[in-house]
Design a protein around this motif. Structure first.
Motif, PDB file in Angstrom:
ATOM      1  N   GLY A 253      27.565  -1.712   3.266  1.00 35.19           N
ATOM      2  CA  GLY A 253      26.585  -1.876   3.014  1.00 35.19           C
ATOM      3  C   GLY A 253      25.208  -2.603   2.916  1.00 35.19           C
ATOM      4  N   MET A 254      25.602  -3.994   2.186  1.00 36.48           N
ATOM      5  CA  MET A 254      24.465  -5.049   1.907  1.00 36.48           C
ATOM      6  C   MET A 254      24.031  -5.786   2.450  1.00 36.48           C
ATOM      7  N   ARG A 255      22.949  -6.346   2.740  1.00 31.79           N
ATOM      8  CA  ARG A 255      22.526  -7.375   3.506  1.00 31.79           C
ATOM      9  C   ARG A 255      22.682  -8.882   3.496  1.00 31.79           C
ATOM     10  N   ILE A 256      23.602  -9.681   3.748  1.00 30.41           N
ATOM     11  CA  ILE A 256      23.700 -11.019   3.507  1.00 30.41           C
ATOM     12  C   ILE A 256      22.911 -11.873   4.328  1.00 30.41           C
ATOM     13  N   GLY A 257      22.303 -13.079   3.859  1.00 34.27           N
ATOM     14  CA  GLY A 257      21.476 -13.987   4.579  1.00 34.27           C
ATOM     15  C   GLY A 257      21.779 -14.885   4.593  1.00 34.27           C
ATOM     16  N   ALA A 282      31.216 -16.119   6.019  1.00 36.54           N
ATOM     17  CA  ALA A 282      30.297 -15.039   6.250  1.00 36.54           C
ATOM     18  C   ALA A 282      31.306 -13.862   7.254  1.00 36.54           C
ATOM     19  N   ALA A 283      32.296 -14.143   7.368  1.00 31.49           N
ATOM     20  CA  ALA A 283      33.252 -13.162   8.305  1.00 31.49           C
ATOM     21  C   ALA A 283      34.167 -11.769   7.552  1.00 31.49           C
ATOM     22  N   ALA A 284      34.236 -13.002   6.166  1.00 31.79           N
ATOM     23  CA  ALA A 284      34.962 -12.050   5.042  1.00 31.79           C
ATOM     24  C   ALA A 284      34.325 -10.605   4.970  1.00 31.79           C
ATOM     25  N   LEU A 285      32.552 -11.626   4.218  1.00 31.09           N
ATOM     26  CA  LEU A 285      31.712 -10.224   3.984  1.00 31.09           C
ATOM     27  C   LEU A 285      31.344  -9.731   5.192  1.00 31.09           C
ATOM     28  N   GLU A 286      31.466  -9.664   6.187  1.00 31.72           N
ATOM     29  CA  GLU A 286      30.837  -9.063   7.209  1.00 31.72           C
ATOM     30  C   GLU A 286      32.098  -7.908   7.369  1.00 31.72           C
ATOM     31  N   ALA A 287      33.331  -8.077   7.055  1.00 26.75           N
ATOM     32  CA  ALA A 287      34.577  -7.472   7.824  1.00 26.75           C
ATOM     33  C   ALA A 287      34.859  -6.693   6.202  1.00 26.75           C
ATOM     34  N   ALA A 290      29.268  -5.714   5.080  1.00 24.16           N
ATOM     35  CA  ALA A 290      28.269  -5.997   4.446  1.00 24.16           C
ATOM     36  C   ALA A 290      27.651  -6.713   5.974  1.00 24.16           C
ATOM     37  N   THR A 291      26.247  -6.756   6.230  1.00 28.51           N
ATOM     38  CA  THR A 291      25.683  -6.336   7.245  1.00 28.51           C
ATOM     39  C   THR A 291      25.429  -8.694   7.494  1.00 28.51           C
TER      40      THR A 291
END
Lengths: 480, 100
Positions: A253-257, A282-287, A290-291
């Protein structure tokens, strides 16, 4: 073994602090001549401290959360009765009459200080090649720099000399060497850790923080050193957040830029392999839920220029105290004025002289508005841009360093080339925000790549949660 | 755009900062400082007219404490770190000498 496990073993009596120390002193004996991470190794003092920890455990006492854990401290933090040099001739032989607050907190937590680590003179540099006492080498490839200015502290952890160390970060001096040595390095929120007893470089930017081999150990050390200190008027009064208990909460649920300006084609010199690892991170956080999306934080590209005016300006003022009167080196001369000049000329190295002159110039009549005043306004733009970004994102992401570790001597001839290595880390210092470097695989040369996680002020809990996710997902690192 | 820093400027700031430079050092530092300041010229592209300066990341306020006596540094320990001491005071060469 992690610092957490070592401390548990010592507290429970399963291992003696003395045996833990001896093991680490053996590691130091084996490789320190080649690495030169330390300005001084405190074998006698550390042995006495370890024996005292063992006596307390035997007496049924709890020496604290870092019981018997060997730590190294950057040699710009004051240690009572132990020389503190800042790797400068001007402080060679100076013995502080007091301990830095962080040094007191380490001792109160049961840690055993095994040495003071090498740095770029007065923390001015990005490779630890500016030390008056010789360079520190990267333990993963001794032809490469460890980064800087806290290169000794990063190398000591990477080489297995200690599980934990302290550095200071004014423009990236913890995060950049952490990235280049393949360890975790954290610059906390400005004011989270007391600066009392940290020899000042640029007071509005300086912050002490931890190096560790794991995110969990970095959290443990940061918890020990954080908290209000009446001796530092910029110390944050609020109680620090608990990091250990949130480490395994993930990023669902986190939003990361991803900061576009620091991660792509906007700036020259962000290497392809570093960009590739950032993309994988970034892909790992998305997996993990996170958005993640790319976002613009436009004024971050001006951070470097503003920093190399503001930091030297503050340094030129802070370093006026080295005048040969009250402590440190004195070169005698017929008058006090001549003594000041002779002392400072002999005592400071070239990089320190360069920054003192740059700062003096930027603050001098006729140039103040054009340089210092303008840079302070750019600092406002950066603060405002971050505020807008954190309205939309919980965390931001960028490379820590534009490249993996460079070769010794590669950038020493041209100061501007060296300064450019700080381009990704500087914005957090200007804003007073926390950020940390997490190892994430290796580059084409087999040397470690670091990913930088940035958070708003007091955002350490979310930052550490993302760091833990990255650590778990990271490809294999470089082997020491 | 501000004019480029000159050798004379560098000699002047070195004097202000109490540093003595050789001729060779003066030449090298002039080139290096000019390079660094040239890089800072990218800030000239920004419109900063309505931007207020930031000197510090925290909203700084005066910090007061209760007026109670606490431990302070030991005088002899502090003086022991000084290059020259006489009668519990820091000793320096003459401040008013020839040429001042």
């Amino acid at each position: 073994m992690s610092a957490r496990h070592l401390a548990e073993a010592v507290r429970s009596g399963a291992r003696s602090a003395r045996s833990v120390l001896d093991e680490h002193l053996d590691a130091i004996s084996a490789r320190e001549p080649e690495i030169h991470a330390f300005n001084v190794v405190l074998t006698e003092e550390a042995t006495a401290a370890a024996d005292e920890i063992d006596r307390r455990v035997a007496a049924g006492e709890d020496p604290g959360p870092l019981a018997g854990v060997p730590v190294a401290v950057k040699d710009n933090m004051c240690t009572r009765g132990i020389p503190t040099t800042c790797s400068s001739r001007i402080l060679e032989g100076w013995i502080p009459p007091y301990d830095a607050t962080v040094v007191e907190r380490l001792a109160a937590a049961g840690a055993v200080m095994v040495g003071k680590t090498n740095l770029d003179e007065f923390a001015m540099g990005s490779s630890t090649e500016n030390s008056a006492f010789g360079v520190t080498r990267n333990p993963l490839d001794t032809t490469k720099v460890p980064g800087g200015s806290s290169g000794g502290s990063a190398a000591a952890v990477a080489a297995g000399f200690v599980p934990l160390s302290l550095g200071s970060d004014t423009g990236g001096s913890i995060r950049q060497p952490a990235a280049l040595c393949g360890v975790v390095g954290v610059k906390p929120t400005y004011g989270a850790v007391s600066r009392y007893g940290l020899v000042a470089f640029a007071s509005s930017l300086d912050q002490i923080g931890p190096f560790a081999r794991t995110v969990s150990d970095a959290a443990l050390l940061l918890e020990v050193i954080s908290g209000h200190d009446p001796l530092d008027s910029t110390s944050i009064p609020e109680a620090p957040a608990d990091l250990t208990s949130v480490l395994d909460r993930g990023v669902e649920g986190m939003r990361i830029g991803i900061i576009e300006e620091l991660s792509g084609d906007v700036l020259e010199g962000i290497a392809g392999d570093v960009r590739a690892r950032l993309g994988e991170a970034a892909a790992a956080l998305e997996a993990a839920g996170a958005t993640v999306e790319t976002t613009s934080v436009p004024s971050t590209v001006y951070g470097l220029s503003a920093y190399y005016v503001i930091a030297p300006a503050e340094a030129s003022s802070n370093l006026a105290r080295y005048d040969g009167v009250r402590f440190g080196l004195r070169v005698d001369a017929a008058t006090s004025g001549e003594m000041h000049s002779a002392t400072r000329t002999a005592g400071f190295g070239d990089e320190v002289k360069r920054r003192i002159m740059l700062g003096t110039y930027a603050l001098s009549a006729g140039y103040y508005d054009a340089y210092y005043g303008k840079s302070q306004k750019v600092r406002t733009l950066i603060v405002d841009d971050f505020a807008r970004a954190y309205g939309r994102y919980d965390l931001l992401l960028s490379p820590t360093s534009p490249t993996t570790a460079f070769s010794l001597g590669e950038k020493t001839a041209d100061p501007m080339t060296m300064y450019l290595t700080d381009v990704c880390t500087i914005p957090s210092n200007l804003a007073g925000h926390p950020s940390m470097s997490v190892p994430f695989g290796v580059g084409d040369d087999g040397m470690p790549v670091g990913v930088q996680v940035l958070a708003p002020a007091m955002g350490e809990p979310a930052m550490f949660r993302a760091a833990a996710v990255l650590e778990a997902a990271a490809p294999p690192g470089a082997a020491a | 755009m501000t004019e480029r820093i000159t050798r004379q400027d560098v000699a002047h700031v070195a004097d202000l900062a109490r540093l003595s430079l050789t001729d060779d050092e003066l030449d090298a530092f002039t080139v290096q400082l000019a390079d660094i300041l040239d890089h800072a010229a990218d800030l000239d592209a920004l419109d900063l007219a309505d931007v207020s300066p930031t000197a510090h990341p925290l909203p700084l306020v005066n910090v007061f404490r209760d007026d109670v006596i606490g431990p302070t540094s030991d005088r002899d320990e502090v003086l022991a770190a000084a290059p020259s001491v006489e009668d519990s005071q820091f000793k320096v060469p003459p401040v008013l000498g020839e040429g001042l």
